[in-house]
Design a protein around this motif. Structure first.
Motif, short mmCIF file in Angstrom:
data_model
loop_
_atom_site.label_atom_id
_atom_site.label_comp_id
_atom_site.label_asym_id
_atom_site.label_seq_id
_atom_site.Cartn_x
_atom_site.Cartn_y
_atom_site.Cartn_z
N SER A 53 5.61 -7.24 -34.63
CA SER A 53 5.61 -8.65 -35.00
C SER A 53 7.02 -9.21 -34.76
CB SER A 53 5.21 -8.82 -36.46
OG SER A 53 3.92 -8.29 -36.69
N VAL A 54 7.12 -10.55 -34.69
CA VAL A 54 8.38 -11.17 -34.28
C VAL A 54 8.69 -12.40 -35.13
CG1 VAL A 54 9.64 -12.21 -32.35
CG2 VAL A 54 7.91 -10.47 -31.89
N PHE A 55 9.96 -12.56 -35.47
CA PHE A 55 10.43 -13.88 -35.92
C PHE A 55 11.40 -14.38 -34.86
CE2 PHE A 55 13.84 -11.23 -37.68
CZ PHE A 55 14.98 -11.98 -37.40
N TYR A 56 11.46 -15.69 -34.67
CA TYR A 56 12.14 -16.25 -33.50
C TYR A 56 12.71 -17.61 -33.90
CZ TYR A 56 12.43 -16.67 -28.34
OH TYR A 56 12.83 -16.75 -27.04
N HIS A 57 14.03 -17.67 -34.13
CA HIS A 57 14.67 -18.91 -34.58
C HIS A 57 15.55 -19.48 -33.46
CE1 HIS A 57 16.51 -21.82 -37.31
NE2 HIS A 57 17.66 -21.52 -36.74
N VAL A 58 15.34 -20.75 -33.13
CA VAL A 58 16.10 -21.40 -32.06
C VAL A 58 17.31 -22.11 -32.67
CG1 VAL A 58 16.06 -23.14 -30.23
CG2 VAL A 58 14.04 -21.69 -30.63
N PHE A 59 18.51 -21.69 -32.24
CA PHE A 59 19.74 -22.36 -32.67
C PHE A 59 20.02 -23.58 -31.80
CE2 PHE A 59 20.67 -18.22 -34.60
CZ PHE A 59 21.22 -18.61 -35.81
N LYS A 60 19.99 -23.36 -30.50
CA LYS A 60 20.28 -24.42 -29.53
C LYS A 60 19.23 -24.41 -28.43
CE LYS A 60 24.25 -25.54 -31.45
NZ LYS A 60 24.46 -26.86 -32.11
N GLY A 61 18.90 -25.60 -27.96
CA GLY A 61 17.97 -25.70 -26.84
C GLY A 61 16.51 -25.73 -27.27
N THR A 62 15.65 -25.25 -26.37
CA THR A 62 14.20 -25.26 -26.59
C THR A 62 13.58 -24.03 -25.93
OG1 THR A 62 14.19 -27.69 -26.52
CG2 THR A 62 12.07 -26.59 -26.26
N LYS A 63 12.56 -23.50 -26.56
CA LYS A 63 11.77 -22.42 -25.97
C LYS A 63 10.30 -22.83 -26.01
CE LYS A 63 14.71 -18.95 -25.11
NZ LYS A 63 14.73 -18.08 -23.93
N ILE A 64 9.56 -22.48 -24.97
CA ILE A 64 8.13 -22.78 -24.93
C ILE A 64 7.36 -21.48 -24.74
CG2 ILE A 64 6.30 -24.08 -23.79
CD1 ILE A 64 8.39 -26.07 -22.84
N ILE A 87 20.07 -20.83 -27.20
CA ILE A 87 20.51 -19.67 -27.99
C ILE A 87 19.47 -19.45 -29.08
CG2 ILE A 87 22.28 -18.68 -29.48
CD1 ILE A 87 24.33 -20.47 -28.10
N VAL A 88 18.99 -18.22 -29.16
CA VAL A 88 17.93 -17.87 -30.10
C VAL A 88 18.31 -16.58 -30.81
CG1 VAL A 88 15.53 -17.10 -30.27
CG2 VAL A 88 16.11 -19.00 -28.75
N VAL A 89 17.91 -16.44 -32.06
CA VAL A 89 17.99 -15.15 -32.73
C VAL A 89 16.57 -14.75 -33.10
CG1 VAL A 89 18.36 -16.16 -35.02
CG2 VAL A 89 19.00 -13.80 -34.60
N GLY A 90 16.28 -13.47 -32.87
CA GLY A 90 14.93 -12.99 -33.17
C GLY A 90 14.96 -11.56 -33.65
N GLY A 91 13.83 -11.12 -34.18
CA GLY A 91 13.73 -9.76 -34.67
C GLY A 91 12.33 -9.22 -34.50
N ASN A 92 12.23 -7.90 -34.27
CA ASN A 92 10.95 -7.21 -34.12
C ASN A 92 10.78 -6.22 -35.26
OD1 ASN A 92 11.81 -8.05 -31.30
ND2 ASN A 92 9.72 -7.42 -30.91
N PHE A 93 9.55 -6.11 -35.77
CA PHE A 93 9.30 -5.19 -36.87
C PHE A 93 7.83 -4.80 -36.90
CE2 PHE A 93 9.24 -9.60 -38.14
CZ PHE A 93 8.07 -9.75 -38.86
N LEU A 94 7.54 -3.66 -37.52
CA LEU A 94 6.19 -3.13 -37.62
C LEU A 94 5.59 -3.52 -38.96
CD1 LEU A 94 6.95 0.48 -36.30
CD2 LEU A 94 6.15 -1.49 -34.96
#
Length: 541
Positions: free
Chosen positions: A296-307, A371-378
């Motif tokens: 599973s993932v959390f995904y936080h956008v600091f700058k810019g845009t992600k699609i 710029i994005v920070v994210g994390g993966n976890f089970l």
């Protein structure tokens, strides 16, 4: 967050792309229509009812009518749109894709949007966009940006990062210093010779300013790894406390010292996937994938845009995905076309956070420098799916279709350790300490018995220790859950029926001691409790 090794036989084919009714697409249509009419040929990309020669009387009128029929979109092969076949993600491919970026996928099918994370305490069942970080209990450095990137990521031990050239969809041969990365972003977009996409830069334990100031959202505390980590810490504390007892024997002292050594080894090599800093140039494209080990993932956008373009992990979609990933054919249908009506578009803007549950298939487009920070976890309730994808990735690794750095490297270690340190305790103390959700425990146990097997990648345990863990798991499974004769051999995991099966007494049972132990335990339990009805919990895909 996964970096794939470029397969030698890269797909070079016409791909299926859905484009908006843009000036470029209209021009391409007009040119194609003119060419086909002049040559007396029919446009094979059109529906059957449109395949007839027509004089060039009013092309704009024809194109407008055609686009109305196709709900303001135009279906073109990549060759038709750009003029030549090319690789997905390449400069010409992106040039066409961004002009016809498929906004028609915006129609909400399965994703959800929340204003903030106040009521979000665990991973949701569907991809979720959280507009504000309030309530997520996530600590972020507020002034992180391109000017301050060097300040947050640079340290004496952590100076270089692996860089992917998104146009080539592969990593550069040499790592790049953070200062050089920043300088590259200062170059105007049209003058850039590469499209930087940093996906594998993980900061946990790096000693950088970002590592010290960032804290993942609280829902990560419910992950399988965090639960295991807390148990290991408690066990280590108990061992150290007992070692301080002056009355313990030398033999016991040796045993405790060995236990402490094992726990410390696991803690020192524990997975670190919760602090990825993703730095991407506008135009970056990450191909369709599932995050390693179906994490599973959390995904936080600091700058810019992600699609994101997401598809649900239905049985059919997963089947298509696995066939696509493991195929070595030089010509194959692009997975976006194979799953044409399955996709949903999720736009994540600066300040927003996305939570993507296990197994969701997705591709990612970066329309602007980000710029994005994210994390993966089970997650404990996704053990079966996480095993399924991990085994696929391991096969791809063997075939040279995936590099080792793209795996969840500690996956097998974590599963053996979870079984030994958490699952054993739950099963052994089931009568004295009943669990809140018996069905969930049955599913976890079933998933482990079906999939846990000896692996060279499980470096925390010797081959003999792995075998002992698997055998002990057999012994601890309540006899009313699974008949003894249905328990698989350790070397060849097979499916375990979750409902009791009416079966005749087996003629011979190879493990007599195991049978006696389980029979005695079953009789003891029967005296104080009734048989638990077994139901399989439905999964909400």
């Amino acid at each position: 967050m996964r970096v794939k090794q470029e397969i030698k036989q890269e797909v070079e084919e016409d791909v299926f792309v859905v484009f908006e009714d843009t000036p470029m697409s209209r021009a391409a249509n007009r040119q194609a229509a003119t060419s086909n009419t002049e040559n007396g040929s029919m446009d094979q990309s059109l529906p059957i009812e449109d395949r007839h020669p027509a004089p060039i009387v009013d092309l704009d009128h024809q194109l407008a009518a055609r686009n109305r029929d196709k709900i303001h979109t135009t279906h073109l092969s990549y060759k038709d749109f750009v003029g030549q076949p090319s690789k997905i993600g390449s400069r010409p491919w992106i040039s066409g894709f961004k002009d016809g970026e498929p906004v028609h996928m915006d129609q909400q099918k399965f994703c959800q949007t929340l204003e903030d994370g106040t009521n979000l305490f665990s991973v949701p069942q569907v991809p979720t966009l959280v507009k504000r970080i309030k309530g997520l209990n996530m600590k972020i450095p507020l002034n992180l940006g391109f000017p301050s990137l060097h300040e947050y990521l640079q340290s004496q031990e952590h100076a270089d990062v692996t860089v992917i050239d998104s146009f080539k969809q592969k990593a550069l041969s040499k790592k790049m210093k953070i200062s050089e990365v920043i300088n590259r972003f200062k170059t105007p977009a049209h003058e850039r010779d590469i499209c930087i996409n940093i996906l594998s830069n993980e900061e946990s334990g790096s000693g950088t300013k970002f590592d010290k100031e960032f804290r993942p959202p609280r829902l990560v505390e419910e992950s399988l790894e965090k639960r295991l980590e807390r148990v290991l810490i408690r066990k280590k504390d108990r061992v150290e406390e007992e070692l301080e007892d002056e009355l313990i024997t030398e033999q016991r002292k040796e045993e405790l010292t060995e236990q402490k050594k094992r726990i410390e080894q696991q803690m020192n090599t524990f997975p670190k996937y919760l602090k990825f800093v993703i730095v991407s140039m506008g135009g970056s494209f990450t191909k369709v994938h599932i995050d390693f080990s179906a994490s599973s993932v959390f995904y936080h956008v600091f700058k810019g845009t992600k699609i994101f373009y997401l598809a649900q992990p239905t049985e059919e979609n997963i089947k298509i995905y696995k066939e696509y990933e493991t195929s070595v054919k030089t010509k194959k249908k692009w997975i976006v076309e194979a799953m044409e009506n399955q996709w949903e578009r999720l736009v994540i803007k600066a300040g927003m956070t996305a939570i993507i549950p296990s197994g969701y298939i997705h591709a990612v487009y970066t329309p602007e420098d980000s710029i994005v920070v994210g994390g993966n976890f089970l997650m404990e309730d996704q053990i079966a799916r996480q095993f399924e994808l991990s085994r696929v990735e391991e096969k791809m690794l063997e075939k040279g279709m995936l590099d080792y750095g793209s795996l969840y490297k500690e996956f097998n270690n974590v599963m053996f350790s979870y079984t030994e340190n958490i699952l054993f305790e739950k099963l052994a103390n089931l009568q004295e300490n009943p669990v809140d959700d018996i069905e969930e425990l049955k599913e976890q146990t079933s998933a482990m018995m079906n999939n846990l097997s000896k692996s060279d990648l499980a470096t925390w345990y010797s081959e003999e220790e792995q075998k002992q863990i698997i055998e002990k798991l057999k012994q601890l499974i309540p006899v009313e859950w699974v008949p003894v004769e249905k328990i698989p051999e350790a070397e060849v995991p097979v499916a375990i029926p979750m409902a009791p099966v009416e079966a005749e007494e087996p003629e011979a049972v190879p493990e007599l001691n195991l049978m006696r132990t389980r029979h005695q335990r079953a009789c003891k339990r029967a005296a104080g409790t009734s048989q638990i009805p077994i139901k399989r919990r439905r999964r909400n895909n």
